[in-house]
Design an enzyme around this catalytic site. Structure first.
Site, PDB file in Angstrom:
ATOM      1  N   GLU A 148       0.830  -1.078   0.028  1.00 36.88           N
ATOM      2  CA  GLU A 148      -0.034  -0.050  -0.044  1.00 36.88           C
ATOM      3  C   GLU A 148       0.827   1.252   0.040  1.00 36.88           C
ATOM      4  O   GLU A 148       0.736   2.108  -0.568  1.00 36.88           O
ATOM      5  CB  GLU A 148      -0.828  -0.011   1.361  1.00 36.88           C
ATOM      6  N   GLU A 154       2.300   1.655  -3.366  1.00 33.00           N
ATOM      7  CA  GLU A 154       1.157   2.328  -4.236  1.00 33.00           C
ATOM      8  C   GLU A 154       1.081   3.727  -4.094  1.00 33.00           C
ATOM      9  O   GLU A 154       0.948   4.516  -4.840  1.00 33.00           O
ATOM     10  CB  GLU A 154      -0.043   1.522  -3.998  1.00 33.00           C
ATOM     11  N   CYS A 188      -8.166  -1.998   3.944  1.00 24.49           N
ATOM     12  CA  CYS A 188      -7.774  -3.353   4.846  1.00 24.49           C
ATOM     13  C   CYS A 188      -9.108  -3.753   5.607  1.00 24.49           C
ATOM     14  O   CYS A 188      -9.188  -4.755   6.104  1.00 24.49           O
ATOM     15  CB  CYS A 188      -6.942  -2.647   6.246  1.00 24.49           C
ATOM     16  N   SER A 194      -6.876   1.843  -2.318  1.00 22.87           N
ATOM     17  CA  SER A 194      -5.552   1.134  -2.838  1.00 22.87           C
ATOM     18  C   SER A 194      -6.255  -0.012  -3.262  1.00 22.87           C
ATOM     19  O   SER A 194      -7.033  -0.830  -2.794  1.00 22.87           O
ATOM     20  CB  SER A 194      -4.804   1.120  -1.482  1.00 22.87           C
ATOM     21  N   LYS A 231     -15.022 -10.105   8.450  1.00 19.64           N
ATOM     22  CA  LYS A 231     -13.843 -10.792   7.913  1.00 19.64           C
ATOM     23  C   LYS A 231     -14.344 -12.349   7.575  1.00 19.64           C
ATOM     24  O   LYS A 231     -13.903 -12.977   6.560  1.00 19.64           O
ATOM     25  CB  LYS A 231     -12.812 -10.797   8.944  1.00 19.64           C
ATOM     26  N   GLU A 276     -15.498 -11.473   4.304  1.00 22.14           N
ATOM     27  CA  GLU A 276     -14.440 -11.285   3.316  1.00 22.14           C
ATOM     28  C   GLU A 276     -13.694 -12.531   2.840  1.00 22.14           C
ATOM     29  O   GLU A 276     -13.527 -12.615   1.729  1.00 22.14           O
ATOM     30  CB  GLU A 276     -13.444 -10.426   4.072  1.00 22.14           C
ATOM     31  N   GLU A 329     -13.119 -13.926  -5.334  1.00 27.26           N
ATOM     32  CA  GLU A 329     -11.973 -13.392  -5.692  1.00 27.26           C
ATOM     33  C   GLU A 329     -10.724 -14.088  -4.882  1.00 27.26           C
ATOM     34  O   GLU A 329      -9.543 -13.933  -5.316  1.00 27.26           O
ATOM     35  CB  GLU A 329     -11.729 -11.877  -6.033  1.00 27.26           C
ATOM     36  N   CYS A 362     -10.527  -1.367  14.811  1.00 31.54           N
ATOM     37  CA  CYS A 362     -10.835  -2.987  15.003  1.00 31.54           C
ATOM     38  C   CYS A 362     -10.780  -3.240  16.316  1.00 31.54           C
ATOM     39  O   CYS A 362     -11.365  -4.122  16.921  1.00 31.54           O
ATOM     40  CB  CYS A 362      -9.573  -3.790  14.306  1.00 31.54           C
TER      41      CYS A 362
END
Lengths: 169, 587
Positions: free
Chosen positions: B284, B287, B310, B330, B369, B372, B377, B514
């Site tokens: 990141e 980037e 994230c 990102s 999560k 996720e 993908e 978090c």
């Protein structure tokens, strides 16, 4: 639930209504009233469109639609029949009237006849308690209705009546 | 200051005008019980629909009892919080709620943590004098959240979080009377709605109506399967909160015990998501620098500000609500998914295990999560990079099931090579931490100079939206931070309107980051707990020998041996991702 495709004309009508209330979230109830008046009912796709126009969540729109018994999510009959279940009407026999209408039309409360002609709903008090029990068909009020009169009232609308002005989706 | 004098339970009280009776009473040590009311101090989060009526008190001269949470103090008020009438009403209210509530407390996921159960105990309810029909609703199971609305008490805390705090708008109160409940539009399943699975509804639900999807069974099965190699990663925020499940004070760091417990549970390798957080910074950060360099070189098409990526709830949020901005965040995957991708390629190869026989479990402070790791993908031929994500609470459950006495565990270290981490990665668990970690690396790579200080206090704190300018050796870099999706929305709207002056923005969905995730031990409305967890992470960072991601020796080695360089083709394939416009087709 099955998706219905809104016609361009319908979309324009809803957008116009929202615009006439300045796309103000606080005017949601007025927008819903006006839309139902024009289109007859408020299917999910219309609620989604209104949510976008008023920049609010569709969950909130649905919350309001389901809170007020006035709003309908299924198509109303050409002639929506409402039986008042307010206290005065109830004690003067509204339940028997309702029963008779259900029997004659062979539908339950919240349903429409297969030909789309009639739909049946209950409401609370139309402010005509002196005329109890009261039945409304469209905007017309019938007072002191007796179960024997139900057949005659329905017959009035069976044919040859002027269609209420309403835009088809 | 406009002060008001009143008497509560015969005690004289002087408070500011506009204070509620509930707050005024608390100032003189009178704790009026409340159920729907919830306030997270300093986070601007308050729920006071005045709906449950548990906090009713008697005010002299008023005919009716009044709810203390939404009644302001008035001059000369004489209040009794425990008159016979108030106690009787309070108990009746709770009995009425219980009369429409399932009585499966012995096996409810929320048992021991249920505010309704505690309230019934607090008021000494031993009998329910009301009997009748109970309201029932269809259960809704999504990849992350289970809705069991027979247990809903209509406190509307979830609705407040979803709408006012997160501005997601997935939930609303619907229907009326006995059928009233909180649900998505058209009572659709959560996984068809705009829900981001941030889990803040779960975090504040007083009962078992909203809970995380339980994956402990699947993990136990994997651990007992001798044909599988089972490895585990654990997110930074877990170590600052897990101790609470075993009676530790909030803010206790249990990093060493956490590693020891995971090893005793039978995981073959005990790794750390912090390693992947360092990796995230490499990708990141690189980037960001490449976008910045292009921008400084006059490239007008370059996308700035760059947004962090994230947080899976945040990703789903912009996919639904800001599809026009999906090329701004990102492309770096989240640390959880970077870990999974490296584990099932580099590490699987290293230990000679087929990816199908390698099970990757992650311990997360988060319910999103779970969603996720189920995204398509992040899998190869149907085999997910991360097989199961457990919440901090679920890990505590596993530790109990395995008869581990957590408090007596020794401190142990994580395994290598995917267990070594820096202080920069530890602070990923709090708002401001990801961008601080990125600054530490980006500064040194960009300027070629050593940082004089590592603590960027200007990026820390609990304010919902924060900003700071960091001097990159003459080049001022504007940084924005938002936690809570409602705050994120404000920054995104600025970007849409071309008003944003930031180069980089960090976004975390949960209030506090978090540490306040939907999978953490329940805070029961006490925001102090979140602050203590935050301080714990900064403490852990300060005590680490290495505090900059690019100095993690195992990261350097991973690039040398396997990835090449940050943003190389291989890194792109394994560590980056793409986003999808979800505004049209729901989920």
């Amino acid at each position: 639930m099955p998706k219905i495709k809104l016609s361009q004309k319908t979309i324009e009508i809803v957008k116009e209504i929202c615009a006439s209330f300045e796309n103000n979230e606080g005017e949601l109830i007025n927008v819903l009233h006006e839309t139902q008046h024009k289109l007859g009912y408020l299917p999910a796709e219309i609620q989604e469109l209104i949510a976008i126009e008023l920049n609010m969540s569709v969950a909130k729109v649905y919350g309001v639609v389901t809170f007020y018994s006035f709003f309908n999510m299924i198509p109303q009959g050409e002639f929506p029949i409402s039986v008042c279940m307010g206290t005065a009407c109830y004690v003067r026999g509204a339940e028997q009237i309702l029963h008779e209408i259900k029997r004659q039309l062979n539908i339950e409360v919240g349903q429409s006849t297969p030909d789309g002609k009639f739909s049946l709903n209950c409401l609370r008090c139309v402010g005509a308690c002196g005329l109890a029990p009261v039945v409304m068909v469209g905007d017309k009020v019938y007072g002191r209705v007796a179960p024997q009169q139900v057949r005659k009232i329905i017959a009035e609308y069976q044919e040859g009546c002027v269609k209420p002005e309403r835009h088809e989706m | 200051m406009d002060m008001i004098n009143l008497t509560i339970d015969k005690k004289p009280v002087t408070v500011k005008r506009g204070t509620s009776l509930l707050a005024a009473a608390a100032q003189v040590g009178i704790k009026i019980p409340s159920l729907c009311y919830m306030k997270l101090e300093d986070l601007n989060i308050e729920n006071k629909p005045g709906g449950c009526r548990v906090c009713v008190v008697e005010v002299e001269g008023r005919r009716n009892l009044t709810p203390a949470c939404c009644t302001d103090v008035a001059e000369g008020m004489v209040v009794s919080t425990h008159s016979i009438r108030a106690i009787h009403a309070r108990r009746t209210v709770v009995e009425l709620i219980l009369s429409d509530h399932p009585t499966d407390c012995l096996k409810c996921a929320k048992a021991g943590n249920c505010d309704l159960q505690s309230m019934a105990q607090h008021l000494g309810i031993r009998e329910i004098h009301f009997e009748g029909e109970k309201s029932t609703f269809r259960e809704d199971t999504s990849p992350a959240i289970i809705r069991e609305l027979d247990k809903c008490i209509r406190c509307r805390r979830c609705e407040m979080m979803c709408n006012e705090v997160q501005s997601v708008g997935a939930l609303s109160a619907i229907n009326r009377g006995f059928n009233a409940v909180v649900a998505p539009a058209f009572e659709m399943n959560l996984d068809h709605s705009v829900c981001t699975y941030c889990g803040q509804c779960v975090a504040v639900c007083p009962t078992g109506a909203l809970t995380e999807k339980d994956n402990t069974g699947a993990v136990i099965r994997a651990l007992s399967d001798s044909t599988k190699t089972v490895i585990v990663q654990t997110a930074p925020a877990v170590r600052a909160a897990l101790g609470e499940e075993f009676g530790d004070e909030p803010g206790t760091l249990v990093t060493g015990k956490l590693a020891a417990a995971l090893r005793r549970l039978g995981f073959d390798y005990v790794f750390d998501t912090d390693f992947a957080a360092d990796l995230t910074i490499m990708e990141e950060g690189t980037e960001l620098l490449s976008r910045l360099t292009a921008f400084l070189g006059g490239d007008k098409d370059v996308k700035l500000p760059m947004l962090t990526s994230c947080c899976p709830a945040w990703v789903k949020f912009f996919e639904h609500q800001f599809p026009d901005l999906i090329d701004i965040p990102s492309t770096a995957r989240s640390p959880q998914q970077m870990f999974g991708a490296i584990a099932k390629s580099f590490f699987a190869e290293k230990i000679g295990v087929n990816r199908k026989d390698l099970v990757v479990v992650s311990i997360m402070p988060c319910v999103a999560k779970k969603y996720e790791c189920s995204r398509e993908e992040f899998s190869e031929n149907g085999n997910p990079d991360v097989d199961f994500a457990l919440t901090t609470r679920e890990l505590a459950q596993l530790i109990n099931l395995a008869n581990i006495d957590f408090k007596s565990l020794p401190d142990e270290d994580f395994d290598n090579p995917l267990g070594e981490s820096t202080g920069a990665s530890v602070i990923f668990g709090t708002t401001g931490g990801v961008i601080e970690a990125a600054v530490r690396t980006a500064y040194e790579v960009f300027t070629g100079k050593k940082l004089q200080r590592l603590d960027f206090n200007e990026l820390r704190g609990m304010e919902g939206i924060r900003h700071a300018t960091i001097d990159f050796d003459g080049l001022p870099i504007n940084i924005g931070i938002a936690h809570g999706l409602g705050n994120a929305r404000k920054l995104l709207e600025d970007i849409q309107q071309g008003k944003s002056h930031f180069h980089a923005i960090e976004i975390m969905s949960c209030p506090g980051g978090c540490i306040g995730g939907g999978g953490q031990p329940y805070h029961h409305g006490d925001a102090e707990i979140l602050k203590k967890r935050q301080m714990a992470l900064y403490r852990e960072d300060a005590g680490k020998p290495i505090r900059k991601s690019h100095e993690n020796p195992f990261i350097t080695k991973l690039y040398e041996e396997f990835l090449g360089a940050p943003m190389s083709d291989k890194a792109h394939h394994l560590l980056h991702t793409e986003y999808f416009d979800r505004s049209k087709n729901g989920n």
